[in-house]
Design an enzyme around this catalytic site. Structure first.
Site, PDB file in Angstrom:
ATOM      1  N   TYR A  73      -9.622  11.882 -29.524  1.00  0.00           N
ATOM      2  CA  TYR A  73      -9.956  10.433 -28.738  1.00  0.00           C
ATOM      3  C   TYR A  73      -9.300  11.338 -26.885  1.00  0.00           C
ATOM      4  O   TYR A  73      -7.672  12.087 -27.261  1.00  0.00           O
ATOM      5  CB  TYR A  73      -8.938   9.220 -28.576  1.00  0.00           C
ATOM      6  CG  TYR A  73      -8.944   7.529 -29.317  1.00  0.00           C
ATOM      7  CD1 TYR A  73     -10.116   7.517 -28.734  1.00  0.00           C
ATOM      8  CD2 TYR A  73      -8.714   7.969 -30.888  1.00  0.00           C
ATOM      9  CE1 TYR A  73     -10.650   6.245 -29.607  1.00  0.00           C
ATOM     10  CE2 TYR A  73      -9.055   7.179 -31.700  1.00  0.00           C
ATOM     11  CZ  TYR A  73     -10.453   6.198 -30.507  1.00  0.00           C
ATOM     12  OH  TYR A  73     -10.910   5.153 -31.730  1.00  0.00           O
ATOM     13  N   TYR A 113     -10.896  10.019 -38.410  1.00  0.00           N
ATOM     14  CA  TYR A 113      -9.744  10.670 -37.799  1.00  0.00           C
ATOM     15  C   TYR A 113      -8.529  10.062 -38.975  1.00  0.00           C
ATOM     16  O   TYR A 113      -7.967   8.714 -39.043  1.00  0.00           O
ATOM     17  CB  TYR A 113      -9.264  10.120 -36.165  1.00  0.00           C
ATOM     18  CG  TYR A 113      -8.866   9.351 -35.571  1.00  0.00           C
ATOM     19  CD1 TYR A 113      -7.649   8.193 -36.102  1.00  0.00           C
ATOM     20  CD2 TYR A 113     -10.172   8.487 -34.836  1.00  0.00           C
ATOM     21  CE1 TYR A 113      -7.478   7.133 -35.112  1.00  0.00           C
ATOM     22  CE2 TYR A 113     -10.140   7.318 -34.508  1.00  0.00           C
ATOM     23  CZ  TYR A 113      -9.521   6.326 -35.095  1.00  0.00           C
ATOM     24  OH  TYR A 113      -8.494   5.225 -34.165  1.00  0.00           O
ATOM     25  N   ARG A 121      -8.636   6.070 -40.219  1.00  0.00           N
ATOM     26  CA  ARG A 121      -9.624   5.465 -40.084  1.00  0.00           C
ATOM     27  C   ARG A 121     -11.578   5.897 -40.031  1.00  0.00           C
ATOM     28  O   ARG A 121     -11.382   7.485 -39.928  1.00  0.00           O
ATOM     29  CB  ARG A 121      -9.496   5.205 -38.434  1.00  0.00           C
ATOM     30  CG  ARG A 121      -7.779   4.667 -38.534  1.00  0.00           C
ATOM     31  CD  ARG A 121      -8.531   2.991 -38.093  1.00  0.00           C
ATOM     32  NE  ARG A 121      -8.981   2.540 -38.445  1.00  0.00           N
ATOM     33  CZ  ARG A 121      -9.858   1.364 -37.970  1.00  0.00           C
ATOM     34  NH1 ARG A 121      -9.353   1.597 -36.075  1.00  0.00           N
ATOM     35  NH2 ARG A 121     -11.277   0.949 -38.261  1.00  0.00           N
ATOM     36  N   HIS A 124     -15.408   5.342 -35.930  1.00  0.00           N
ATOM     37  CA  HIS A 124     -15.807   4.021 -34.907  1.00  0.00           C
ATOM     38  C   HIS A 124     -16.049   3.729 -33.628  1.00  0.00           C
ATOM     39  O   HIS A 124     -15.183   4.479 -33.464  1.00  0.00           O
ATOM     40  CB  HIS A 124     -14.712   2.662 -35.593  1.00  0.00           C
ATOM     41  CG  HIS A 124     -13.513   2.957 -35.745  1.00  0.00           C
ATOM     42  ND1 HIS A 124     -12.310   3.901 -36.241  1.00  0.00           N
ATOM     43  CD2 HIS A 124     -12.543   3.011 -34.269  1.00  0.00           C
ATOM     44  CE1 HIS A 124     -11.612   4.151 -35.269  1.00  0.00           C
ATOM     45  NE2 HIS A 124     -11.430   3.697 -34.024  1.00  0.00           N
ATOM     46  N   HIS A 126     -15.296   1.286 -30.738  1.00  0.00           N
ATOM     47  CA  HIS A 126     -14.575  -0.152 -29.922  1.00  0.00           C
ATOM     48  C   HIS A 126     -15.325  -0.395 -28.688  1.00  0.00           C
ATOM     49  O   HIS A 126     -15.759   0.400 -28.204  1.00  0.00           O
ATOM     50  CB  HIS A 126     -13.041   0.738 -29.888  1.00  0.00           C
ATOM     51  CG  HIS A 126     -12.012   0.821 -30.160  1.00  0.00           C
ATOM     52  ND1 HIS A 126     -11.496  -0.218 -30.934  1.00  0.00           N
ATOM     53  CD2 HIS A 126     -12.200   1.938 -31.250  1.00  0.00           C
ATOM     54  CE1 HIS A 126     -10.451   1.018 -31.845  1.00  0.00           C
ATOM     55  NE2 HIS A 126     -11.135   2.043 -31.651  1.00  0.00           N
TER      56      HIS A 126
HETATM   57 FE   LIG Z   1     -10.599   4.165 -32.486  1.00  0.00          FE
END
Ligand SMILES: [Fe+2]
Length: 189
Positions: A73, A113, A121, A124, A126
């Site tokens: 991110y 990640y 995870r 995905h 969000h």
């Molecule tokens: Fe996330």
């Protein structure tokens, strides 16, 4: 509404994730890839925001945020420093639904990640949808991700199938580009 009318199943909510980098408010737009310059598989995500009776929700604010194609991110709190940042990838965007409840974003497929030691995870995206009366925060997943089965957040959904998508190749776009439809059902428009 008659008793015989089919109701659409409400999109299951999901926990809020890492959000925008501090002090940075996204400008309205739909392209997270800087015109396709971001690394990874270009993904055209589109869909409609509807109520459970199938009515389009026009003018809803729709925000997405996600990791890049390496699983990072663009957020100072993301400590997955082993995965590179991509300066061409924006990581978040905000748009509004049109009169038919439609929305569209151009992004890349995010990677899975590590969320904690030994826990990953699945890939995905969000989503946050804000209508006049309601706000829904959820996540869109990808069929076949090996971490889908073990993910606590996906497993917390009442209907996992409503959150798992299966992108397909799209012709006439960037080489290898994919497209996917993700409709979002809220209770009140
Ligand atoms: Fe996330």
């Amino acid at each position: 509404m008659s008793d015989t009318q089919t109701r659409l199943p409400r999109t299951p909510p999901q926990i809020l994730g890492p959000f925008y980098p501090f002090m940075l408010t996204p400008t309205e737009g739909f392209d997270l890839t800087n015109g396709g310059q971001a690394k990874g598989t270009v993904l055209y995500v589109s869909g409609r925001v509807l109520t459970e009776t199938g009515a389009p929700v026009a003018g809803a604010k729709i925000e997405i945020w996600q990791a890049n194609a390496a699983g990072r991110y663009p957020h100072p709190n993301d400590d997955n420093v082993a995965a590179p940042l991509d300066e061409k990838f924006q990581g978040f965007a905000v748009s509004r639904t049109d009169e038919n409840g439609g929305y569209a974003f151009k992004t890349v497929r995010p990677a899975a990640y590590p969320a904690a030691p030994g826990r990953w995870r699945p890939a995905h995206i969000h989503f946050q949808v804000t209508s006049k009366y309601e706000q829904l925060v959820t996540q869109m997943y990808f069929k076949g991700d090996k971490y889908n089965e073990s993910d606590a957040w996906l497993n917390s959904a009442s209907r996992k199938d409503l959150l798992i998508t299966d992108p397909t190749p799209v012709a006439g776009k960037e080489p290898g580009a994919q497209e996917v439809t993700f409709d979002i059902i809220i209770t009140r428009g």
